[in-house]
Scaffold this active site. Sequence first.
Site, mmCIF file in Angstrom:
data_model
loop_
_atom_site.group_PDB
_atom_site.id
_atom_site.type_symbol
_atom_site.label_atom_id
_atom_site.label_comp_id
_atom_site.label_asym_id
_atom_site.label_seq_id
_atom_site.Cartn_x
_atom_site.Cartn_y
_atom_site.Cartn_z
ATOM 1 N N HIS A 59 -6.145 13.054 1.202
ATOM 2 C CA HIS A 59 -5.826 12.432 2.486
ATOM 3 C C HIS A 59 -5.492 13.515 3.508
ATOM 4 C CE1 HIS A 59 -1.711 12.675 0.578
ATOM 5 N NE2 HIS A 59 -1.484 13.249 1.736
HETATM 6 P P1 TYD Z 1 0.145 9.327 -2.561
HETATM 7 O O1 TYD Z 1 0.228 9.682 -1.121
HETATM 8 O O2 TYD Z 1 -1.086 8.609 -3.019
HETATM 9 O O3 TYD Z 1 0.366 10.621 -3.465
HETATM 10 P P2 TYD Z 1 -0.411 12.009 -3.444
HETATM 11 O O4 TYD Z 1 -0.988 12.156 -2.086
HETATM 12 O O5 TYD Z 1 0.604 13.038 -3.700
HETATM 13 O O6 TYD Z 1 -1.433 11.984 -4.522
HETATM 14 O O7 TYD Z 1 1.434 8.475 -2.901
HETATM 15 C C1 TYD Z 1 1.559 7.791 -4.134
HETATM 16 C C2 TYD Z 1 2.413 6.554 -3.890
HETATM 17 O O8 TYD Z 1 3.741 6.937 -3.535
HETATM 18 C C3 TYD Z 1 1.891 5.691 -2.763
HETATM 19 O O9 TYD Z 1 2.049 4.337 -3.154
HETATM 20 C C4 TYD Z 1 2.816 5.984 -1.621
HETATM 21 C C5 TYD Z 1 4.114 6.350 -2.310
HETATM 22 N N1 TYD Z 1 4.942 7.316 -1.556
HETATM 23 C C6 TYD Z 1 6.155 6.891 -1.026
HETATM 24 O O10 TYD Z 1 6.560 5.727 -1.172
HETATM 25 N N2 TYD Z 1 6.924 7.802 -0.350
HETATM 26 C C7 TYD Z 1 6.523 9.082 -0.167
HETATM 27 O O11 TYD Z 1 7.254 9.883 0.469
HETATM 28 C C8 TYD Z 1 5.262 9.502 -0.708
HETATM 29 C C9 TYD Z 1 4.770 10.913 -0.548
HETATM 30 C C10 TYD Z 1 4.506 8.575 -1.403
#
Ligand code: TYD
Length: 137
Positions: free
Chosen positions: A56
């Site tokens: 992302h």
């Molecule tokens: P995601 O952004 O997909 O993780 P990464 O980019 O590190 O692979 O986030 C995973 C899940 O966690 C998603 O449901 C959003 C949640 N999340 C939060 O609730 N708070 C946060 O600060 C972050 C970074 C993620």
Amino acid sequence: MKTTTIKNVSILDIPKIIDSQRRGNLCVIENKVLPYKVERVYYLFDVPSDASRGGHSHIACHEFLVAISGSFDVIVKDGKNTKTVTLNKPDKGLLIVDGIWRELDNFSSGAVCLVLASEKYNEEDYIREYASFLESK
Ligand code: TYD
């Protein structure tokens, strides 16, 4: 349109205090280390070696990534250029500005990725489709 490029993604040194009595090292991240005030801290751990995280970009959020244990690769893209940075030192971190696509993979056993973010969590700040990211550039 976001004009940031991977040239705006940089490795920053984290000040390290080496103990004179050989009791190990201590790293400090104060506000002067980063070009923003830290609003949120999270960390990734127990990531399987074949898993990929990230995938992302952010509209406004800046993030600073540190391998406080182990190692992993960070692939950053600006829509034109790509670079891969291996993070494997607790006293160096990768500053990823807004408008940069990132993927994290190749996590070693025991790797921990600490993230210091400039904004509160807000799903609206994410671009999770690469085609939409390209359009945003
Ligand atoms: P995601 O952004 O997909 O993780 P990464 O980019 O590190 O692979 O986030 C995973 C899940 O966690 C998603 O449901 C959003 C949640 N999340 C939060 O609730 N708070 C946060 O600060 C972050 C970074 C993620």
